[in-house]
Design an enzyme around this catalytic site. Sequence first.
Site, short mmCIF file in Angstrom:
data_model
loop_
_atom_site.label_atom_id
_atom_site.label_comp_id
_atom_site.label_asym_id
_atom_site.label_seq_id
_atom_site.Cartn_x
_atom_site.Cartn_y
_atom_site.Cartn_z
N GLY A 322 15.24 65.31 37.40
CA GLY A 322 13.95 66.33 37.07
C GLY A 322 14.63 67.84 36.00
O GLY A 322 14.13 67.24 35.42
N TYR A 364 19.49 82.06 44.47
CA TYR A 364 20.24 80.66 44.23
C TYR A 364 21.40 81.79 43.26
O TYR A 364 22.55 81.88 42.72
CB TYR A 364 20.63 79.54 43.41
CG TYR A 364 19.57 78.22 43.73
CD1 TYR A 364 19.22 78.29 44.45
CD2 TYR A 364 18.05 78.35 42.90
CE1 TYR A 364 17.97 77.87 45.43
CE2 TYR A 364 16.76 77.75 43.30
CZ TYR A 364 16.85 77.39 44.48
OH TYR A 364 16.14 77.22 44.99
N CYS A 391 7.36 94.61 44.13
CA CYS A 391 8.02 95.43 45.00
C CYS A 391 9.58 94.71 45.52
O CYS A 391 9.24 94.94 46.58
CB CYS A 391 7.16 95.66 46.10
SG CYS A 391 5.73 96.71 44.87
N1 LLP Z 1 16.74 63.67 43.77
C1 LLP Z 1 15.74 63.81 45.09
C2 LLP Z 1 15.92 63.06 46.52
C3 LLP Z 1 15.81 64.87 45.07
O1 LLP Z 1 15.61 66.15 46.49
C4 LLP Z 1 16.00 66.34 44.14
C5 LLP Z 1 15.93 67.47 44.36
C6 LLP Z 1 15.98 65.36 42.84
C7 LLP Z 1 16.44 64.18 42.98
C8 LLP Z 1 15.54 66.02 41.32
O2 LLP Z 1 17.11 67.03 41.38
P1 LLP Z 1 17.01 67.49 39.36
O3 LLP Z 1 17.36 66.17 38.35
O4 LLP Z 1 15.86 68.27 38.93
O5 LLP Z 1 18.76 68.28 39.95
N2 LLP Z 1 15.35 74.26 43.39
C9 LLP Z 1 15.93 73.93 43.19
C10 LLP Z 1 16.53 72.23 42.80
C11 LLP Z 1 16.05 71.89 44.32
C12 LLP Z 1 16.24 70.33 43.87
C13 LLP Z 1 15.95 69.51 45.05
N3 LLP Z 1 15.79 67.63 45.38
C14 LLP Z 1 16.56 74.77 42.42
O6 LLP Z 1 15.86 75.47 41.15
O7 LLP Z 1 18.03 74.57 41.04
#
Ligand code: LLP
Length: 463
Positions: A322, A364, A391
């Site tokens: 992602g 984070y 705020c």
């Molecule tokens: N596949 C699954 C099953 C996932 O749970 C996730 C992310 C991805 C793929 C994609 O991961 P990526 O390639 O984007 O790292 N909000 C957090 C990240 C949460 C990720 C949740 N799952 C942040 O802002 O760092």
Amino acid sequence: MSRSAHPAGPRHADVFTEGHYSAPPADLNALDPKVWAHTVSRTDEGVVTVGGLEVTALAEEFGTPAYFLDETDFRERARAWRTAFGHDADVFYAGKAFLSRAVVRWLYEEGLNLDVCSGGELATALSAGMPADRIAFHGNNKSEYEIRTAVEKGVGRIVLDSFQEIVRVAHVARSLGKRQRVQIRVTVGVEAHTHEFIATAHEDQKFGIALADGQAAEAVRRALGLDSLELVGIHSHIGSQIFDMAGFEVAARRVVALLAAVRDEHGVELPEIDLGGGLGIAYTSDDDPREPHEIAKALSEIVTRECEAAKLRTPRISVEPGRAIVGPTAFTLYEVGTIKPLDGLRTYVSVDGGMSDNIRTALYDAEYSVALVSRVSEAEPMLVRVVGKHCESGDIVVKDAFLPADLAPGDLIAVPATGAYCRSMASNYNHALRPPVVAVKDGAARVIVRRETEEDLLRLDVG
Ligand code: LLP
């Protein structure tokens, strides 16, 4: 190292000893291509452009704060993943990073599949024309409605996350007279080196079914025993913003070991393994992310080797990046407001957004870079903390960075690498209006997600 030229500026030397950051960059006007979208550059006059358009003109037309997404870069990155993994593997873009209908169409055109984790993401994907069989449905607590919709629409696979869900999905599929393709998500028991909130393969967390104690093997047993499920593979996602391939390698090895155990017990060779997403990107010049082709090579080598050793046919591999696709393709453009020098500490630079458009720093402790983009400056570096207008004192966008000491209200500054998990995690805190996402390509800009209005807020308030 020079002192700030700001009249009441901070004394850098005092805070340097804390060691939270490195020295100021040699050239504050430089834009490190590692953290900025591919088409970002500066004109001779010093204004930053993206897709050939000057940020000053973009701010005028679309307002600030706003996310500007480089469509060319997005497509290039999507294509790089697709090409790196070739025809024997599938790339599922993780929609949670950022999803809109335009993005779904780009993904479709570039030959990627899509991972969704809610009814809302599924609806967005389907409404933009992504064929259901190219969609995978995730989630640790899918609702009855979500399961039913996913099965009815014919999603390519549902990733089962618990023992209850095996039964629930089987039940829904049976009631609809369908046989649903599923994978089982396992937790492989590795500690991914990332922030604890985004690490997902150690055992003490909510996702998946543990390989330990034979639980995953038991889940396979149950799924294979249900006619309305077609178990096609095993899924593992170890976490997010990870640079070290070692965790993926351990995960791949353990998943292949489960495939071998399944073959030994049931005489069935499951045809797919999904190794999830999680590859890190550069938020600052200190980060060194891997290229898709390196990742593809490392993963396919390890899977092939392990399968050969276990005398298994090599399964079809899929991955779910992602952040690595969308993250670097966008920046957030802010207008500078209040500037508050705190003698001996740092200068607080307030912008017209904040934790409502980027919660990652507060949540984070994420690190970001920032640059003055409406002009160049030869002024000396000034240590700043870029904060929002909410705020809350934790409303920090960029914790430690350097901007030119002549920064003034009305200047435009931009925070790069905000394509992933910023708009998708944006909130209306303090009734902030969520910013638009503007796609820029070849000298043209178009809004793909519009700015929220006060009417949007009031429309939901029906009391
Ligand atoms: N596949 C699954 C099953 C996932 O749970 C996730 C992310 C991805 C793929 C994609 O991961 P990526 O390639 O984007 O790292 N909000 C957090 C990240 C949460 C990720 C949740 N799952 C942040 O802002 O760092």
